[in-house]
Write an enzyme that holds these catalytic residues in place. Structure first.
Site, PDB file in Angstrom:
ATOM      1  N   GLU A  42       0.852  -1.013  -0.075  1.00 53.46           N
ATOM      2  CA  GLU A  42      -0.093  -0.142   0.100  1.00 53.46           C
ATOM      3  C   GLU A  42       0.694   1.210  -0.108  1.00 53.46           C
ATOM      4  O   GLU A  42       1.805   1.352   0.889  1.00 53.46           O
ATOM      5  CB  GLU A  42      -0.914   0.017   1.161  1.00 53.46           C
ATOM      6  CG  GLU A  42      -1.885   1.280   1.232  1.00 53.46           C
ATOM      7  CD  GLU A  42      -2.882   1.543   2.286  1.00 53.46           C
ATOM      8  OE1 GLU A  42      -3.182   0.451   3.311  1.00 53.46           O
ATOM      9  OE2 GLU A  42      -3.587   2.434   2.241  1.00 53.46           O
ATOM     10  N   GLU A  71       5.359   4.877   3.334  1.00 49.68           N
ATOM     11  CA  GLU A  71       4.487   6.101   3.652  1.00 49.68           C
ATOM     12  C   GLU A  71       5.935   7.240   4.041  1.00 49.68           C
ATOM     13  O   GLU A  71       6.796   6.711   4.870  1.00 49.68           O
ATOM     14  CB  GLU A  71       3.579   5.962   4.947  1.00 49.68           C
ATOM     15  CG  GLU A  71       3.023   7.394   5.513  1.00 49.68           C
ATOM     16  CD  GLU A  71       2.421   8.201   4.366  1.00 49.68           C
ATOM     17  OE1 GLU A  71       2.834   9.218   4.210  1.00 49.68           O
ATOM     18  OE2 GLU A  71       1.271   7.867   3.913  1.00 49.68           O
ATOM     19  N   ASP A  84      10.000   6.903   0.277  1.00 53.56           N
ATOM     20  CA  ASP A  84       9.344   7.322  -0.943  1.00 53.56           C
ATOM     21  C   ASP A  84       9.040   6.027  -1.604  1.00 53.56           C
ATOM     22  O   ASP A  84      10.098   5.257  -1.912  1.00 53.56           O
ATOM     23  CB  ASP A  84      10.146   8.129  -1.644  1.00 53.56           C
ATOM     24  CG  ASP A  84       9.729   8.596  -2.941  1.00 53.56           C
ATOM     25  OD1 ASP A  84       8.589   8.189  -3.483  1.00 53.56           O
ATOM     26  OD2 ASP A  84      10.374   9.039  -3.839  1.00 53.56           O
ATOM     27  N   ASP A 105      -2.479  11.972  -2.657  1.00 52.57           N
ATOM     28  CA  ASP A 105      -2.545  13.566  -2.434  1.00 52.57           C
ATOM     29  C   ASP A 105      -3.069  14.005  -3.879  1.00 52.57           C
ATOM     30  O   ASP A 105      -2.388  13.816  -4.879  1.00 52.57           O
ATOM     31  CB  ASP A 105      -1.316  14.079  -2.334  1.00 52.57           C
ATOM     32  CG  ASP A 105      -0.796  13.715  -0.904  1.00 52.57           C
ATOM     33  OD1 ASP A 105      -1.577  14.014   0.096  1.00 52.57           O
ATOM     34  OD2 ASP A 105       0.505  13.251  -0.829  1.00 52.57           O
ATOM     35  N   GLU A 145     -13.105   9.386   3.766  1.00 54.02           N
ATOM     36  CA  GLU A 145     -14.068   9.086   2.839  1.00 54.02           C
ATOM     37  C   GLU A 145     -15.358   9.553   2.952  1.00 54.02           C
ATOM     38  O   GLU A 145     -16.390  10.207   2.009  1.00 54.02           O
ATOM     39  CB  GLU A 145     -13.863   7.754   2.367  1.00 54.02           C
ATOM     40  CG  GLU A 145     -14.867   7.319   1.184  1.00 54.02           C
ATOM     41  CD  GLU A 145     -14.609   5.762   0.431  1.00 54.02           C
ATOM     42  OE1 GLU A 145     -13.960   5.060   1.278  1.00 54.02           O
ATOM     43  OE2 GLU A 145     -15.621   5.549  -0.065  1.00 54.02           O
TER      44      GLU A 145
HETATM   45  C1  LIG Z   1      -4.208  12.263   1.209  1.00 50.12           C
HETATM   46  S1  LIG Z   1      -3.293  10.894   2.250  1.00 50.12           S
HETATM   47  C2  LIG Z   1      -4.326   9.448   2.147  1.00 50.12           C
HETATM   48  C3  LIG Z   1      -4.013   8.481   3.181  1.00 50.12           C
HETATM   49  C4  LIG Z   1      -4.784   7.098   2.983  1.00 50.12           C
HETATM   50  N1  LIG Z   1      -4.325   6.200   2.001  1.00 50.12           N
HETATM   51  C5  LIG Z   1      -6.133   7.418   3.195  1.00 50.12           C
HETATM   52  O1  LIG Z   1      -6.880   6.668   2.560  1.00 50.12           O
HETATM   53  O2  LIG Z   1      -6.668   8.051   4.046  1.00 50.12           O
HETATM   54  C6  LIG Z   1      -2.062  10.675   0.908  1.00 50.12           C
HETATM   55  C7  LIG Z   1      -0.754  10.260   1.553  1.00 50.12           C
HETATM   56  O3  LIG Z   1       0.334   9.601   0.749  1.00 50.12           O
HETATM   57  C8  LIG Z   1       1.620   9.897   1.209  1.00 50.12           C
HETATM   58  N2  LIG Z   1       2.512   9.958   0.095  1.00 50.12           N
HETATM   59  C9  LIG Z   1       2.429  10.812  -1.145  1.00 50.12           C
HETATM   60  N3  LIG Z   1       3.470  10.605  -1.785  1.00 50.12           N
HETATM   61  C10 LIG Z   1       4.082   9.475  -1.375  1.00 50.12           C
HETATM   62  C11 LIG Z   1       5.338   8.579  -1.824  1.00 50.12           C
HETATM   63  N4  LIG Z   1       6.066   8.997  -2.865  1.00 50.12           N
HETATM   64  N5  LIG Z   1       5.712   7.489  -0.941  1.00 50.12           N
HETATM   65  C12 LIG Z   1       4.944   7.267   0.055  1.00 50.12           C
HETATM   66  N6  LIG Z   1       3.924   7.966   0.454  1.00 50.12           N
HETATM   67  C13 LIG Z   1       3.493   8.968  -0.085  1.00 50.12           C
HETATM   68  C14 LIG Z   1       1.549  10.973   1.691  1.00 50.12           C
HETATM   69  O4  LIG Z   1       2.205  11.311   2.877  1.00 50.12           O
HETATM   70  C15 LIG Z   1       0.187  10.908   2.402  1.00 50.12           C
HETATM   71  O5  LIG Z   1       0.012  10.590   3.779  1.00 50.12           O
END
Ligand SMILES: C[S@@+](CC[C@H](N)C(=O)[O-])C[C@H]1O[C@@H](n2cnc3c(N)ncnc32)[C@H](O)[C@@H]1O
Length: 201
Positions: free
Chosen positions: A31, A56, A83, A106, A183
């Site tokens: 994930e 994450e 990342d 995001d 959501e």
């Molecule tokens: C809007 S949040 C959604 C979190 C979760 N999936 C949810 O449904 O509540 C998006 C997450 O993706 C992470 N993220 C963004 N780019 C990433 C990357 N390249 N690698 C790992 N995590 C990443 C951000 O830190 C953030 O916590």
């Protein structure tokens, strides 16, 4: 269970070795962007026969997930700090994952920031190459134009096929994907949530 650092895996200071981390050979799902971990912990608890990796960048989110995992006694979940693109590029072998999940990435809603969105052609080609044939890439978003972008990018990727068996091409919301507060808020604010499930051909 503890978190591992993606840079240590990328540099080879620590091996990327899910079988050793989990102490078994089992289907492995990644994930990307587990956020606060509500969905991640619930899905890991619901599928003890599947090993779950959560990658994450947001450390407070990982800390929350670590607490949830400890409370639930999960042994089929490992956390990776860093990342996802670096992890996929440098560590995850081709044809090795049994699924990739990207829930509510995001949205970067301003047009000038769209280039920061995760789901772009190069990323999707990379992610698809890391899936075993037949394994799903599951995405969900509450941003209509990001959903359209995901669909256009994945439709153009030769390694992927849309599994939706619906006239409009969107996957009905799977009942097993937990309904988070995030959501619920999107829905109450009138934003449709789109699921897309592609499989590696
Ligand atoms: C809007 S949040 C959604 C979190 C979760 N999936 C949810 O449904 O509540 C998006 C997450 O993706 C992470 N993220 C963004 N780019 C990433 C990357 N390249 N690698 C790992 N995590 C990443 C951000 O830190 C953030 O916590």
């Amino acid at each position: 269970m503890r978190g591992r650092d993606v840079p240590a895996l990328v540099s080879g200071r620590e091996p990327y070795d899910p079988q050793a981390w989990f102490g078994r050979r089992a289907p492995l799902v990644l994930e990307i962007g587990s956020g606060m971990g509500e969905t991640t912990a619930a899905l890991a608890a619901a599928a003890p026969e599947v090993d779950h990796l959560a990658v994450e960048v947001y450390e407070p989110g990982l800390a929350q997930l670590l607490m949830r995992a400890a409370e639930a006694g999960l042994t089929n979940l490992q956390l990776l700090r860093g990342d996802a693109v670096e992890l996929l590029c440098a560590c995850v072998p081709p044809d090795s994952l049994d699924g990739i999940r990207i829930f509510f990435p995001d949205p970067w809603p301003k047009r000038r920031h769209h280039k920061r969105r995760l789901v772009q052609p190069a990323f999707v080609a990379l992610a698809a190459s890391r899936l075993r044939p037949g394994a799903p890439l599951h995405m969900a978003t509450d941003w209509a134009d990001y959903a359209d972008q995901m669909r256009a990018v994945c439709d153009a990727e030769p390694l992927l096929r849309n599994t939706a068996d619906t006239p409009d091409g969107w996957t009905p919301r799977p009942g097993w994907r937990p309904m988070t507060k995030f959501e619920q808020r999107a829905r109450s604010e009138g934003r449709d949530v789109r699921d897309l499930i592609y499989v590696r051909v």
